[in-house]
Design a protein around this motif. Structure first.
Motif, PDB file in Angstrom:
ATOM      1  N   SER B 207       0.836  -1.206   0.000  1.00 50.14           N
ATOM      2  CA  SER B 207       0.000   0.000   0.000  1.00 50.14           C
ATOM      3  C   SER B 207       0.875   1.261   0.000  1.00 50.14           C
ATOM      4  CB  SER B 207      -0.972   0.006   1.179  1.00 50.14           C
ATOM      5  OG  SER B 207      -0.265   0.026   2.394  1.00 50.14           O
ATOM      6  N   SER B 208       2.035   1.225   0.655  1.00 45.42           N
ATOM      7  CA  SER B 208       2.912   2.407   0.585  1.00 45.42           C
ATOM      8  C   SER B 208       3.484   2.554  -0.807  1.00 45.42           C
ATOM      9  CB  SER B 208       4.076   2.326   1.568  1.00 45.42           C
ATOM     10  OG  SER B 208       3.797   1.479   2.612  1.00 45.42           O
ATOM     11  N   ILE B 209       3.831   1.428  -1.435  1.00 40.89           N
ATOM     12  CA  ILE B 209       4.318   1.494  -2.816  1.00 40.89           C
ATOM     13  C   ILE B 209       3.241   2.100  -3.706  1.00 40.89           C
ATOM     14  CG2 ILE B 209       4.963   0.094  -4.820  1.00 40.89           C
ATOM     15  CD1 ILE B 209       6.358  -1.813  -2.916  1.00 40.89           C
ATOM     16  N   ALA B 210       1.988   1.691  -3.472  1.00 38.82           N
ATOM     17  CA  ALA B 210       0.882   2.192  -4.278  1.00 38.82           C
ATOM     18  C   ALA B 210       0.750   3.708  -4.136  1.00 38.82           C
ATOM     19  CB  ALA B 210      -0.418   1.498  -3.883  1.00 38.82           C
ATOM     20  N   ILE B 211       0.913   4.234  -2.919  1.00 41.18           N
ATOM     21  CA  ILE B 211       0.779   5.678  -2.712  1.00 41.18           C
ATOM     22  C   ILE B 211       1.899   6.424  -3.441  1.00 41.18           C
ATOM     23  CG2 ILE B 211       0.867   7.533  -1.003  1.00 41.18           C
ATOM     24  CD1 ILE B 211      -0.561   5.727   0.929  1.00 41.18           C
ATOM     25  N   ALA B 244       0.291  21.427   2.411  1.00 36.89           N
ATOM     26  CA  ALA B 244      -1.058  20.943   2.731  1.00 36.89           C
ATOM     27  C   ALA B 244      -1.317  19.624   2.008  1.00 36.89           C
ATOM     28  CB  ALA B 244      -2.100  21.992   2.334  1.00 36.89           C
ATOM     29  N   GLY B 245      -0.914  19.547   0.739  1.00 31.48           N
ATOM     30  CA  GLY B 245      -1.072  18.304  -0.027  1.00 31.48           C
ATOM     31  C   GLY B 245      -0.297  17.158   0.604  1.00 31.48           C
ATOM     32  N   VAL B 246       0.924  17.476   1.058  1.00 32.04           N
ATOM     33  CA  VAL B 246       1.753  16.440   1.682  1.00 32.04           C
ATOM     34  C   VAL B 246       1.104  15.942   2.976  1.00 32.04           C
ATOM     35  CG1 VAL B 246       3.972  16.017   2.805  1.00 32.04           C
ATOM     36  CG2 VAL B 246       3.889  17.257   0.627  1.00 32.04           C
ATOM     37  N   VAL B 247       0.531  16.899   3.728  1.00 29.21           N
ATOM     38  CA  VAL B 247      -0.151  16.517   4.972  1.00 29.21           C
ATOM     39  C   VAL B 247      -1.318  15.577   4.655  1.00 29.21           C
ATOM     40  CG1 VAL B 247      -1.593  17.373   6.860  1.00 29.21           C
ATOM     41  CG2 VAL B 247       0.536  18.545   6.292  1.00 29.21           C
ATOM     42  N   VAL B 248      -2.061  15.906   3.607  1.00 26.80           N
ATOM     43  CA  VAL B 248      -3.183  15.045   3.220  1.00 26.80           C
ATOM     44  C   VAL B 248      -2.682  13.637   2.883  1.00 26.80           C
ATOM     45  CG1 VAL B 248      -4.952  14.655   1.465  1.00 26.80           C
ATOM     46  CG2 VAL B 248      -4.637  16.932   2.424  1.00 26.80           C
ATOM     47  N   SER B 250      -0.019  12.166   3.976  1.00 25.31           N
ATOM     48  CA  SER B 250       0.412  11.494   5.195  1.00 25.31           C
ATOM     49  C   SER B 250      -0.801  10.943   5.953  1.00 25.31           C
ATOM     50  CB  SER B 250       1.209  12.479   6.045  1.00 25.31           C
ATOM     51  OG  SER B 250       1.387  11.965   7.326  1.00 25.31           O
ATOM     52  N   VAL B 251      -1.859  11.763   6.037  1.00 26.54           N
ATOM     53  CA  VAL B 251      -3.077  11.315   6.721  1.00 26.54           C
ATOM     54  C   VAL B 251      -3.694  10.135   5.974  1.00 26.54           C
ATOM     55  CG1 VAL B 251      -5.436  11.975   7.351  1.00 26.54           C
ATOM     56  CG2 VAL B 251      -3.552  13.562   7.749  1.00 26.54           C
ATOM     57  N   PHE B 252      -3.663  10.216   4.649  1.00 27.45           N
ATOM     58  CA  PHE B 252      -4.150   9.137   3.793  1.00 27.45           C
ATOM     59  C   PHE B 252      -3.415   7.831   4.119  1.00 27.45           C
ATOM     60  CE2 PHE B 252      -5.057   7.988  -0.857  1.00 27.45           C
ATOM     61  CZ  PHE B 252      -6.410   7.883  -0.628  1.00 27.45           C
ATOM     62  N   GLY B 253      -2.100   7.923   4.186  1.00 28.95           N
ATOM     63  CA  GLY B 253      -1.283   6.753   4.504  1.00 28.95           C
ATOM     64  C   GLY B 253      -1.603   6.199   5.884  1.00 28.95           C
ATOM     65  N   LEU B 254      -1.763   7.106   6.857  1.00 28.45           N
ATOM     66  CA  LEU B 254      -2.094   6.678   8.218  1.00 28.45           C
ATOM     67  C   LEU B 254      -3.445   5.972   8.242  1.00 28.45           C
ATOM     68  CD1 LEU B 254      -0.914   9.661  10.447  1.00 28.45           C
ATOM     69  CD2 LEU B 254       0.005   7.352  10.369  1.00 28.45           C
ATOM     70  N   ALA B 255      -4.401   6.516   7.462  1.00 30.38           N
ATOM     71  CA  ALA B 255      -5.739   5.924   7.442  1.00 30.38           C
ATOM     72  C   ALA B 255      -5.669   4.498   6.891  1.00 30.38           C
ATOM     73  CB  ALA B 255      -6.682   6.779   6.588  1.00 30.38           C
TER      74      ALA B 255
END
Lengths: 256, 271
Positions: B207-211, B244-248, B250-255
């Protein structure tokens, strides 16, 4: 069921593990295979049950199987071989699911063997919650659930502590006496052999051959711990395999 | 007369010192959150005092404002929806194919050597380098992005899956055979659940590779998506929107990692 082992030889690469084994296991008989490590006793047990193809020779089975027998040659493993993701009842159910049994029949068999092995209160427990003794009782229950003709037991008590071993030994002896089960019992523990077996087959090592077959004609349910007659048999067996054990102890691994 | 060093030495009673100290890190959720708070506070102080120039790094407040703007304008949801869809489709395609091939390679001799050889040769290729090829094959639209993510996920999934199948305890398989279980039953009831813990931990990697591939693919050719958002903000030097995009992300990855954690708990409760 009668099992005939004729002319079995087995080689692992260069090492000759078994040479020309001939042995007949009569119905209702408990045969113990003893010998030091490396004598091929576990190899022979795997061959008997069809889990290992011998280099030469064959095993033939003849005679009737019990009513409702689903798997004539059934193993009990030293490491229990329980699925950690299934409960006690689930582990027993596993070996019944591939057979044409109605749900009710399957449930009845599970209840029956859980009752027989004193596991009724543990049916929903997972293996990791159980003690070693309880795990092996599940192994026994699973084996009994398929109503085997011959039990093939591969050092079933070797992974247990000494106290548990005594308890289970008594249970095995009661089970064999009650059911008149046919069994081949591999062990390196002479005490187990003299408590449980009608005949004890002592194997010699490198290559594994039958050294001597020792008959113990005391009924199994009359054998008691410390009984002089049983102790005498145990001593005789030790004399028989002592030299082999010393040689096995001194050997380096992988030296053929 | 005994020599000195053998004479019993009489000293005061002393407690035995406890020596097994350390080497046992423990989790502390408060400290985990605290580290974020401390970092953000230091960052804000640095920006407010002018120690960090506004051009080099926008302040947390500016980033929050920009994020808020994205939320109220509704742009964020458009970008998130586009990215989420690509990620989901690409990851599922790659994972399903990877699991299938991984199981074949793990179980059958005929698939083993060819499978391992091909996967080893193709795995190290950065899939993003193939994007132009995917665009020719699948068109400029979504399918080429699905393909990039799918291929990126496929190879590590194959490798992880056959490793997982290899590591299923042989004694359990032999047990199944000794009870005459059918091959299909052994696969379904012994191999699959036995391989599941490793397969699930592989999901975290894939999933990290996918992001990573998602953002890369979106930076090359997409109108919407978090990657597109970051790229367009970057090219205009709107660093607050970029962060802001990077924060999103990161939150996406955490989710996703949280979701996988739930899946772990649900499927591997027996451990």
């Amino acid at each position: 069921m009668r099992l005939e082992i004729s002319g079995v030889c087995h080689r692992y690469d260069q090492v000759e593990a078994l040479r020309d084994i001939n042995l007949t296991i009569e119905p209702g008989e408990i045969v113990a295979l003893i010998g030091p490590s490396g004598c091929g006793k576990s190899t022979l047990l795997s061959i008997i049950g069809g889990l290992l193809k011998p280099s030469e020779g064959k095993i033939s089975a003849s005679g009737a199987v019990p009513d409702g027998c689903l798997n004539p040659l059934t193993y009990v493993f030293q490491d229990f071989a329980l699925l950690p993701w299934r409960t006690v009842a689930g582990n027993i159910s596993l070996v019944l699911e591939d057979h044409k049994l109605s749900k009710a029949e399957r449930a009845a068999r599970i209840d029956e063997v859980l009752e027989q092995t004193g596991l009724a209160d543990f049916r929903n427990a997972f293996p990791k919650q159980l003690s070693g003794g309880m795990k092996q009782r599940v192994g026994i229950a699973r084996a009994l659930a398929v109503r085997p003709a011959v039990l093939l037991m591969d050092e079933p008590l070797s992974a247990l502590d000494a106290q548990t071993r005594i308890l289970l030994l008594d249970e095995f002896s009661a089970l064999f006496a009650r059911t008149g089960m046919t069994a081949v019992y591999v062990t390196h523990n002479l005490n187990e052999a003299v408590r449980l077996a009608h005949r004890v087959v002592a194997l010699r090592r490198r290559p594994g051959t039958i050294k001597e077959i020792h008959t113990i004609d005391v009924p199994i349910d009359q054998r008691r711990e410390g009984d002089p007659l049983i102790v005498a048999h145990e001593t005789a067996l030790w004399e028989l395999i002592r030299d082999e054990a010393i040689a096995a102890d001194k050997e380096l691994e992988n030296v053929a | 007369m005994s020599p000195d060093h053998l004479a019993p030495v009489k000293t005061a009673k002393q407690p035995v010192r406890f020596r097994a100290v350390g080497f046992n890190p423990r989790a502390n959720p408060l400290a985990a959150w605290g580290s974020f708070v401390v970092l953000i506070i230091l960052w804000q102080i640095g920006c407010s005092t002018g120690f960090i120039s506004e051009l080099a790094m926008p302040s947390p407040v500016a980033v929050a404002k920009s994020l808020w703007q994205l939320i109220v304008s509704g742009d964020l949801w458009v970008h998130l929806a586009a990215s989420g869809q690509r990620l989901a489709v690409g990851w599922v395609l790659g994972t399903v194919a990877g699991l299938a091939v991984g199981f074949l390679v793990g179980m059958f001799s005929w698939a083993r050597s060819p499978g391992v050889a091909l996967v080893s040769a193709l795995f190290p290729i950065p899939k993003i380098a193939l994007l132009p090829l995917f665009i020719i094959w699948f068109g400029i639209g979504e399918p080429s992005k699905f393909a990039t993510i799918g291929f990126g996920v496929f190879f590590p999934t194959v490798i992880n899956t056959f490793g997982a199948v290899d590591n299923v305890a042989r004694n359990l398989i032999r047990m199944g055979q000794s009870f005459d279980m059918s091959t299909w039953s052994i696969v379904r009831k012994i191999i699959l659940p036995g391989a599941l813990p490793t397969i699930l931990s592989g999901f975290r990697i894939s999933s990290s590779i996918a992001i990573i591939l998602l953002v890369a693919a979106e930076m090359i050719g997409a109108q919407y998506g978090i990657g597109a958002l970051i790229l367009s903000a970057g090219s205009l030097y709107q660093t607050d929107q970029l962060i802001a995009g990077v924060v999103v992300l990161s939150v996406f990855g955490l989710a996703i990692s949280w979701l996988l954690g739930r899946l772990d708990k649900w499927l591997l409760g027996w451990r």
